[in-house]
Design a protein around this motif. Structure first.
Motif, PDB file in Angstrom:
ATOM      1  N   ALA A  27       5.327   6.343   4.761  1.00  0.00           N
ATOM      2  CA  ALA A  27       4.587   5.314   4.026  1.00  0.00           C
ATOM      3  C   ALA A  27       4.032   4.252   4.966  1.00  0.00           C
ATOM      4  CB  ALA A  27       5.486   4.668   2.972  1.00  0.00           C
ATOM      5  N   ALA A  28       4.827   3.827   5.949  1.00  0.00           N
ATOM      6  CA  ALA A  28       4.386   2.781   6.877  1.00  0.00           C
ATOM      7  C   ALA A  28       3.232   3.257   7.755  1.00  0.00           C
ATOM      8  CB  ALA A  28       5.553   2.313   7.745  1.00  0.00           C
ATOM      9  N   VAL A  29       3.249   4.502   8.171  1.00  0.00           N
ATOM     10  CA  VAL A  29       2.208   5.005   9.072  1.00  0.00           C
ATOM     11  C   VAL A  29       0.940   5.395   8.322  1.00  0.00           C
ATOM     12  CG1 VAL A  29       1.619   6.892  10.660  1.00  0.00           C
ATOM     13  CG2 VAL A  29       3.803   5.734  10.877  1.00  0.00           C
ATOM     14  N   PHE A  30       1.084   6.024   7.165  1.00  0.00           N
ATOM     15  CA  PHE A  30      -0.076   6.607   6.501  1.00  0.00           C
ATOM     16  C   PHE A  30      -0.599   5.804   5.309  1.00  0.00           C
ATOM     17  CE2 PHE A  30       2.004  10.217   8.584  1.00  0.00           C
ATOM     18  CZ  PHE A  30       0.948  10.611   9.395  1.00  0.00           C
ATOM     19  N   TRP A  31      -0.147   4.574   5.143  1.00  0.00           N
ATOM     20  CA  TRP A  31      -0.646   3.730   4.054  1.00  0.00           C
ATOM     21  C   TRP A  31      -1.486   2.626   4.686  1.00  0.00           C
ATOM     22  CZ3 TRP A  31       3.079   1.821  -0.298  1.00  0.00           C
ATOM     23  CH2 TRP A  31       2.338   1.231  -1.332  1.00  0.00           C
ATOM     24  N   PRO A  32      -2.777   2.876   4.832  1.00  0.00           N
ATOM     25  CA  PRO A  32      -3.615   1.932   5.586  1.00  0.00           C
ATOM     26  C   PRO A  32      -3.763   0.562   4.931  1.00  0.00           C
ATOM     27  CG  PRO A  32      -4.953   3.674   4.622  1.00  0.00           C
ATOM     28  CD  PRO A  32      -3.519   4.024   4.363  1.00  0.00           C
TER      29      PRO A  32
END
Length: 179
Positions: A27-32
């Motif tokens: 979630a942290a990496v792929f939630w722009p």
């Protein structure tokens, strides 16, 4: 999460903590469009699940070694940080950085100490625990000294750490012969 305090009875709790770590990282990496409030709630949920898993692991390891109390204390600390952030979701970014950085450093140190006193040095689980602990310490230090203006890099670093450590934990704990 202290993988060194694994028993067959609490393996499910630690695997669920690994899954939570992995999901948080994704979630942290792929939630722009991640906002600070959403990050606080995600981190709170992640650290609460890890805290509960560590409390269960700590109680499960009572009498098996000298370091069970460290896992229990870490679980209480993580649970406290999670509850604090859930009750105060509008903390300043600087406060969040401090809480995340210190939580990662303390968790990493406890992981290394617990595995040092509790696991066989050559076991796969001990190696994963040392690596997870070391990554937590490094990520925590980088986060503490990061420039708050680089918010996206901060979130990506935290996310990548969680993806790597969550994957390692799930893989090592899923293997029945890892002890």
């Amino acid at each position: 999460m202290s993988t060194a305090a694994v028993t067959d009875d609490n393996r499910w709790a630690l695997i669920s903590g690994g899954v939570a770590t992995l999901l948080f990282g994704i979630a942290a990496v792929f939630w722009p469009g991640l906002t600070l409030t959403v990050l606080i709630y995600l981190f709170s949920a992640w650290v609460l699940i890890n805290g509960i898993a560590n409390i269960i692991a700590g109680f499960g390891a009572v009498g098996r070694g000298d370091s069970w109390f460290l896992t229990l204390i870490l679980g209480a600390l993580e649970t406290g940080v999670g509850v604090y952030l859930l009750r105060h979701p509008h903390v300043a970014f600087h406060t969040l950085i401090l809480l995340i950085g210190f939580t990662l450093i303390v968790a990493g140190l406890v992981e290394c100490v617990v595995v040092y006193f509790g696991e066989k040095a050559g076991s796969k689980l001990a190696s994963v625990s040392y690596l997870s602990g070391f990554l937590g310490i490094v990520a925590g230090i980088i986060i503490l000294f990061a420039n708050p203006a680089h918010g996206v890099a901060f979130v990506w670093l935290l996310g990548l750490y969680a993806i790597i450590v969550g994957t390692l934990q799930i893989a090592s704990l899923s293997d029945r012969n890892s002890k």
